[in-house]
Enzyme design. Structure first.
Site, PDB file in Angstrom:
ATOM      1  N   ARG A 249      -0.967  -9.388  12.766  1.00  0.00           N
ATOM      2  CA  ARG A 249      -1.547  -8.242  12.031  1.00  0.00           C
ATOM      3  C   ARG A 249      -2.447  -8.745  10.907  1.00  0.00           C
ATOM      4  NH1 ARG A 249       3.862  -5.407  10.555  1.00  0.00           N
ATOM      5  NH2 ARG A 249       2.612  -4.198   9.096  1.00  0.00           N
TER       6      ARG A 249
ATOM      7  N   ARG B 108      11.628  -6.248   4.758  1.00  0.00           N
ATOM      8  CA  ARG B 108      11.540  -4.774   4.672  1.00  0.00           C
ATOM      9  C   ARG B 108      12.505  -4.134   5.668  1.00  0.00           C
ATOM     10  NH1 ARG B 108       5.820  -2.018   5.346  1.00  0.00           N
ATOM     11  NH2 ARG B 108       5.779  -3.303   7.228  1.00  0.00           N
TER      12      ARG B 108
ATOM     13  N   ARG C 297      -9.963   1.207   8.815  1.00  0.00           N
ATOM     14  CA  ARG C 297      -9.581  -0.177   9.089  1.00  0.00           C
ATOM     15  C   ARG C 297     -10.663  -0.929   9.812  1.00  0.00           C
ATOM     16  NH1 ARG C 297      -3.723   0.564   8.941  1.00  0.00           N
ATOM     17  NH2 ARG C 297      -2.720  -1.450   9.086  1.00  0.00           N
TER      18      ARG C 297
ATOM     19  N   LYS D 155       0.829  -1.212   0.000  1.00  0.00           N
ATOM     20  CA  LYS D 155       0.000   0.000   0.000  1.00  0.00           C
ATOM     21  C   LYS D 155       0.863   1.261   0.000  1.00  0.00           C
ATOM     22  CE  LYS D 155      -2.112  -1.084   3.843  1.00  0.00           C
ATOM     23  NZ  LYS D 155      -1.413  -2.348   4.121  1.00  0.00           N
TER      24      LYS D 155
ATOM     25  N   ARG E  33      11.106  -2.378  11.331  1.00  0.00           N
ATOM     26  CA  ARG E  33      10.033  -1.834  12.163  1.00  0.00           C
ATOM     27  C   ARG E  33       9.771  -2.762  13.343  1.00  0.00           C
ATOM     28  NH1 ARG E  33       5.113  -0.083   8.210  1.00  0.00           N
ATOM     29  NH2 ARG E  33       3.956  -1.323   9.715  1.00  0.00           N
TER      30      ARG E  33
END
Ligand code: AP5
Length: 216
Positions: A171, A127, A88, A13, A160
């Site tokens: 998640r 990531r 969300r 996203k 992160r």
């Protein structure tokens, strides 16, 4: 154009939102980035949300709705926006409709970027981000020129706090339980709802998005 971008964690996203924002000259409003900035600043909001985010859970609706309402009231969002990570929950979707109605506006397009749990766990595990400028890398696909260092400012890249594989799976579960119903909310409404296959490479996904947006 007022765009809502949805999809599971790690679907791409943020990556695609930056391209869309650039092309349409609209602000990229990422609620995740806003919350991470608050955590880094150690302000009241950051102190409230840090632990929730680290566990991969959702920040309470009331906090999120207030945050987005304030952000959308700023001048740069007057001619459109791309919202990444909000709404969300169905409650957030209803609140967004209400706040836009007050401004005599509405959501024009909802883009759903889809990817399987396995794909997103792989992407997120690799990531890395720059803590200074926020640039996002991927150890497999978007490598920095110098190992572990940001191309822009040379900072040491970090993972992160919520990007550990176990947290990513939680998640994803939260996404299925709380956010998937928002898909029904929008597909039963009058917005343009565009369903994108996010499993291709970044350019392929962008090509599909811009092809479809061009027809709106
Ligand atoms: P948020 O920051 O919104 O996290 P997310 O939705 O889980 O999404 P991500 O940022 O992890 O992934 P992305 O889809 O943007 O993927 P990216 O482009 O980086 O939210 C974080 C937390 O904040 C939430 O868990 C919650 O606690 C809280 N929160 C935020 N908003 C909230 C709300 N409205 N209500 C309540 N709580 C809220 O890509 C991922 C990686 O893959 C990168 O390395 C990238 O380079 C790579 N990549 C991207 N696309 C591709 C591709 N096509 N092929 C290969 N690699 C790719």
């Amino acid at each position: 154009m007022n765009i809502v971008l949805m999809g599971p964690p790690g679907a791409g996203k943020g990556t695609q939102a930056k391209r869309i924002a650039h092309k349409y000259n609209i602000p990229h409003i990422s609620t995740g980035d806003m919350l991470r900035e608050a955590v880094a600043a150690g302000n009241d909001l950051g102190l409230k949300v840090g632990e929730i985010m680290e566990k991969g859970l959702l920040v309470p609706d009331t906090l999120m709705i207030g945050l987005v309402k304030e952000r959308l009231s700023r001048g740069d969002a007057r001619n459109g926006f791309i919202l990444d990570g909000f709404p969300r929950t169905v409650e957030q979707a209803g609140a967004l409709d209400e706040m836009l109605e007050e401004l005599d506006r509405k959501v024009d397009v909802v883009l759903l970027v889809n990817s399987s749990e396995e794909v997103v766990v792989d992407r997120i595990s690799s990531r890395r981000v720059c803590p200074k400028c926020g640039k996002v890398y991927n150890l497999l696909t978007i490598k920095p020129h110098i190992d572990g260092r940001c191309d822009v400012d040379g900072s040491q890249l970090v993972q992160r706090d919520d990007d550990l594989a176990e947290t990513v799976r939680s998640r994803y579960r939260v996404y299925v339980e709380k956010t998937a119903p928002v898909i029904d909310y929008y597909s039963n409404s009058e917005v343009f709802f565009l369903d994108i296959d996010g499993s291709g490479n970044i350019d392929e996904v962008a090509g599909e998005i811009f092809g479809l947006l061009g027809n709106v």
